[in-house]
Design an enzyme around this catalytic site. Structure first.
Site, PDB file in Angstrom:
ATOM      1  N   GLN A  62       0.396  -1.368  -0.091  1.00  0.00           N
ATOM      2  CA  GLN A  62      -0.182   0.261  -0.035  1.00  0.00           C
ATOM      3  C   GLN A  62       0.651   1.041  -0.109  1.00  0.00           C
ATOM      4  OE1 GLN A  62      -2.366   0.988   3.568  1.00  0.00           O
ATOM      5  NE2 GLN A  62      -4.215   0.952   1.832  1.00  0.00           N
TER       6      GLN A  62
ATOM      7  N   HIS B  26       0.288   4.546   0.754  1.00  0.00           N
ATOM      8  CA  HIS B  26      -0.828   6.091   1.382  1.00  0.00           C
ATOM      9  C   HIS B  26      -0.524   7.207   0.127  1.00  0.00           C
ATOM     10  CE1 HIS B  26      -2.380   7.958   4.156  1.00  0.00           C
ATOM     11  NE2 HIS B  26      -2.763   7.664   5.304  1.00  0.00           N
TER      12      HIS B  26
ATOM     13  N   LEU C  65       4.221  10.327   7.392  1.00  0.00           N
ATOM     14  CA  LEU C  65       2.551   9.629   7.248  1.00  0.00           C
ATOM     15  C   LEU C  65       2.056  11.161   7.250  1.00  0.00           C
ATOM     16  CD1 LEU C  65       0.428   7.915   6.668  1.00  0.00           C
ATOM     17  CD2 LEU C  65       0.138   7.306   8.743  1.00  0.00           C
TER      18      LEU C  65
ATOM     19  N   ARG D  51      -7.106   4.130  -0.494  1.00  0.00           N
ATOM     20  CA  ARG D  51      -5.840   4.383  -0.373  1.00  0.00           C
ATOM     21  C   ARG D  51      -5.785   4.310  -2.050  1.00  0.00           C
ATOM     22  NH1 ARG D  51      -4.083   3.507   5.092  1.00  0.00           N
ATOM     23  NH2 ARG D  51      -4.834   4.851   5.998  1.00  0.00           N
TER      24      ARG D  51
ATOM     25  N   HIS E   5       3.714   2.778   2.826  1.00  0.00           N
ATOM     26  CA  HIS E   5       3.424   2.485   4.142  1.00  0.00           C
ATOM     27  C   HIS E   5       2.611   1.077   5.243  1.00  0.00           C
ATOM     28  CE1 HIS E   5       0.940   4.110   7.821  1.00  0.00           C
ATOM     29  NE2 HIS E   5       0.142   3.454   6.760  1.00  0.00           N
TER      30      HIS E   5
ATOM     31  N   ARG F 182      -5.968  -2.116   1.358  1.00  0.00           N
ATOM     32  CA  ARG F 182      -6.688  -1.761   3.281  1.00  0.00           C
ATOM     33  C   ARG F 182      -6.946  -0.806   3.232  1.00  0.00           C
ATOM     34  NH1 ARG F 182      -4.596   0.735   8.139  1.00  0.00           N
ATOM     35  NH2 ARG F 182      -2.566   1.022   7.217  1.00  0.00           N
TER      36      ARG F 182
END
Lengths: 263, 612
Positions: free
Chosen positions: B240, B242, B256, B315, B381, B416
């Site tokens: 993933q 982000h 982040l 995302r 991420h 996710r």
């Protein structure tokens, strides 16, 4: 790109000395970046703790140009261009190696504090607390356990009273439990007798170094000291408690569950 | 080196050893200890510093506090849709059903979540979640969770924490888990843990990329140890990105920026001031997404008939949109997009709901987010894939080896949803602890082979004992280059093949690196020991990505754009082959059980108000 001098303390319990490393510094860099640059170049085995690199985990605590700080939140640009960046381990704790100290004592203090113990949950399983009542607890729970307050507290740092005083970090832990609307344990006698609240003489050094800007002294330690005073030294409050018990004290006001069923 | 006498190595005996002290590890430890087991927790850092502290936005659970229409079925449906239907049905079901109890339990252990007006746990909006579902504490939910679990664990009888101790390899007895070999970071001394079960809770492997939100610990140790011991991995190609990491200054690139900014009403704009997300709404989500700025504004004002603004799409969608805007020359000055909360909420609300974002930007980028927009771009991420486990017990195919949290696979499928990680840790951490307890009840005495221990020690000390060799930091930097160039947000066959060649070359080099200095708290030595794990994970990602000839969720192939039906029913499994080489298998999925498939495909109207 500018060159900076990183002056790092190198050594262990048996002794050590400062070593200078000249490293490239990009704009916006923090002191932890300089440490990493030194590791990737001239000092591959320079010991230093770090994790999040964003001020959220409290791992990279060290003393930078004489002040306890997080290396990840201290910008290189805050120092004059020709000023060396001097990094050394926290003074209040035994050195392991280079910038890494043995902070296990702090974890032992947490273990000594009676844990959070709520009353029974309402029938629908949802505890109720108002936001205004949890605001002050949430301030203390911002603590990232960097132990900079412990390092700067003169009771611990200069007088080594680790056996008598838990230090600012655990005073706020105690305050967060004491002010928690759901908690049922009375820790006030222990705050005086076991955790040593009397040792703090309110110099506010801990508050000054807190990277989370927690009002350690004013919002946690002073209220705890006041609770101790009213418990043990205030005859009127003592009389009221004799009739109503300790549980009716302020700070223990859980919201009642509503009578109507939650839709 | 002379002979090694295994009997002289410091040894601990536990029923179960948990590797990793983040949310999953601590929750597993508490669960196992409450079943009466003796539990040892082994973690690379100090207790309370695990990557869980970085989680900001919240933990997803259909409590229905902020919107009573929510229930587990809608959470399940959102999770499956967000994961592009590659999630394991049973795990998504267990997660959605059990998350609310896990959150309430955390509160009973001392977590202090933000409150609703009537005093219950408040919930916030997040990408891909139909209703405000994330229990949160401002933007530091992970810290609240880890501190609560830390306090709970140290006050639970039967839990011993071994801090700053790095696990090196699993030790087996006739194929069953019998212990681990580890070393103390402060002294460099080796230590043996004898046990009947090991729970991997080691998180992800984001350190393989340069722009990442992950800390140094995220080197895929659990995945690599499990692989070497014979466990399978699954869905590893889904990494993933982000959508919102910091892009400036360079020193903090990748750090982040919570999705909570968008949950609180923040919008994304390009350098022309356009809210570009309206141009990137996927067909599948069109029905449930606002298609005009006006409707998005009504949603922000609390109009329950309005649909969610496209900034809150999943995302994968938002990350690709930002990358596309930058590629088209519409990016911000430092190569990202603008994320604006300043014009959306009053300064005091921003400081109250997003305090750590406020400080992070103020102190690291000299940007006041209550006055100006942030610059953000994609950052590596999270690993959706990981160690393949039994859905109910979390046990791998290696008897006695369990996995939970990010290092496990199955809940998230191809992508996710934000907030599903914190609830994943709690739900599956607990199930792994319970799984280990019931497994241990069936296991007799085990033995650790001295030869395995000696082999592990010799391998670990090699980088220190070598006369000379490449610098491990330089090798790591080389890997980050390779991943950035060939195994990034957009992938191609040609790039992935080149990436695999480069990874193989680095795998050769890593066996020759030299760690200067002694074994005491030596970061170069840790780097040398972690790197092979990271390289193994990098290889798994590239192999999976090469095999999956489609774009789905977080995996995007420039040469195979769009989802392909045939791949919609396949998971990719990776294991160590009999010849020692990495083996991949394409696994046809079984259709979901009728009940669950029905829920996943049901209309929202059918599920709302249905609290079954």
């Amino acid at each position: 790109m500018a060159e900076r001098v990183l002056r790092a303390w190198r050594g262990d319990r048996s002794g050590g000395r400062f070593e200078d490393y000249t490293v490239e510094a990009d704009p916006g860099m923090v002191v932890l970046d300089l440490v990493h640059r030194a590791q990737a170049g001239p000092a591959p085995d320079l010991a230093c703790r770090w994790n999040c690199k964003a001020g959220k985990c409290g791992s990279c605590s060290m003393e930078i140009n004489g002040r306890p700080r997080l290396a990840c939140m201290t910008r290189v640009g805050d120092f004059a261009p020709d000023e060396p960046i001097v990094v050394q381990p926290l003074k209040a704790f035994p050195i392991i190696r280079d910038l890494v100290t043995d902070v296990r004592w702090n974890y032992q203090q947490n273990k000594r504090i009676a844990p959070f113990t709520p009353g029974p949950a309402p029938a629908d399983g949802n505890y109720r607390m108002s936001q205004t009542d949890v605001d002050r607890v949430q301030e203390f729970r911002k603590c990232i356990e960097c132990f900079l307050c412990q390092d700067t507290c003169h009771v611990i740092r200069d007088h080594d009273k680790k056996a008598d005083f838990v230090g600012p970090r655990f005073m706020i832990r105690l305050a967060s439990l004491d002010m928690h609307p759901l908690d049922t344990v009375d820790r006030i006698p222990a705050v005086r007798d076991s955790y040593g609240s009397g040792y703090c003489n309110i110099t506010r050094c801990c508050t000054e170094v807190c990277p989370e800007h927690i009002g350690i002294t004013d919002n946690a330690i002073i209220p705890l000291k006041e609770r101790v005073v009213s418990r043990f030294y205030d005859p009127i409050a003592m009389a009221i408690r004799a009739f109503f018990g300790t549980k009716s004290e302020p700070g223990k006001r859980p919201m009642a569950a509503p009578q109507t069923k939650v839709p | 080196m002379g002979a090694i006498d295994v009997s002289e190595i410091q040894t601990f005996v536990h029923d179960v050893v948990v590797i990793g002290a983040g949310g999953a590890g601590l929750r597993a430890a508490v669960a196992a200890a409450e079943e009466g087991l003796d539990v040892g927790v082994v973690c690379k850092s100090l207790l309370g510093k695990a990557h869980t502290v970085m989680a900001e936005g919240g933990a997803a659970a259909a409590l229905g506090n902020a919107d009573p229409r929510d229930n587990w079925k809608i959470h399940f449906r959102d999770t499956m849709r967000g994961g592009k239907f590659l999630n394991q049905w049973r795990m998504a079901e267990l997660h959605a059903q059990q998350a609310p109890d896990r959150i309430r339990e955390l509160e009973a252990w001392g977590a202090v979540f933000d409150r609703t007006a009537d005093g219950r746990i408040n919930q916030r909006n997040f990408g891909g979640h139909r209703y405000p579902r994330l229990a949160h504490v401002g933007d530091r939910t992970g810290l609240e969770m880890i501190r609560t679990l830390q306090d709970k664990a140290v006050h639970t009888a039967g839990v011993a924490v071994h801090m700053e101790c790095t696990a090196l390899r699993l030790l087996l007895d006739k194929g069953r888990v019998a212990g681990i070999l580890a070393y103390w970071r402060d002294s460099g001394r080796f230590v043996l843990f004898k046990c009947k079960a090991v729970i991997m809770a080691t998180g992800g492997f984001g350190r393989a990329w340069r722009v990442t939100s992950n800390s140094w610990e995220y080197t895929g140790d659990g995945q690599a140890m499990a692989y070497e011991a014979g466990a399978e991995l699954m869905d590893v190609e889904f990494t993933q990105f982000h959508p919102t990491g910091m892009v400036w200054p360079p020193s903090v690139a990748g750090v982040l920026v919570t999705e909570g900014v968008r949950g609180e009403g923040g919008i994304l704009t390009n350098n022309r001031g356009e809210r570009f997300m309206f141009n990137y709404i996927p067909e599948k989500f069109a029905k449930e997404t606002a298609d005009t700025v006006e409707e998005g504004e009504r949603w922000l004002d609390g109009d329950k008939t309005a649909r969610r603004p496209p900034e809150l799409l999943t995302r994968d969608v938002v990350a690709r949109a930002i990358a596309a805007e930058v590629a088209a020359g519409r990016g911000s000055p430092h190569g990202g997009a603008f994320l604006d909360i300043a014009s959306r909420r009053p300064a005091e609300v921003i400081k109250k709901k997003l305090p750590s974002m406020y400080h992070q930007f103020k102190e690291l980028a000299e940007v006041d987010i209550t006055k100006e927009a942030m610059e953000v771009g994609p950052t590596l991420h999270y690993a959706m894939g990981g160690i393949r486990v039994d859905h109910d017990t979390q046990m791998t195919r290696v008897p006695g080896l369990f996995a939970a949290g990010e290092c496990g696979a199955g809940l998230h499928g191809a992508n996710r949803l934000g907030g599903n990680s914190l609830s994943d840790l709690l739900v599956f951490g607990r199930l792994a602890g319970l799984g280990a307890a019931s497994y241990i009840a069936t296991v007799g005495d085990l033995e650790v082979s001295s030869d395995d221990v000696v082999a592990g020690i010799r391998k670990a000390t090699a980088p220190l004992n070598r006369e000379s060799g490449p610098n491990p930091y330089v090798v790591h930097d080389g890997l980050r280059d390779v991943m950035g160039r060939h195994v990034n947000i957009w992938r191609t066959r040609e790039g992935l093949e080149k990436g695999l060649v480069e990874i193989a070359r680095l795998q050769g080099v890593v066996g020759t690196v030299k760690a200067h200095g002694t074994s005491q708290f030596n970061p170069a030595w840790s780097e040398a020991l972690d790197l092979p794990n990271l390289l193994l994970c990098a290889e798994m990602v590239a192999r999976g990505a090469l095999l999956r000839e489609e774009s789905r969720g977080a995996h995007s192939r420039e040469d195979f754009q769009g989802e392909r039906d045939e791949w919609g029913s396949r998971n990719i499994v990776i294991r160590k082959g009999a010849d020692g080489a990495m083996e991949t298998e394409v696994l046809e999925r079984t259709a979901g059980p009728d009940g669950l498939a029905g829920i996943a495909n049901a209309s929202l109207e059918d599920l709302e108000g249905n609290r079954g």
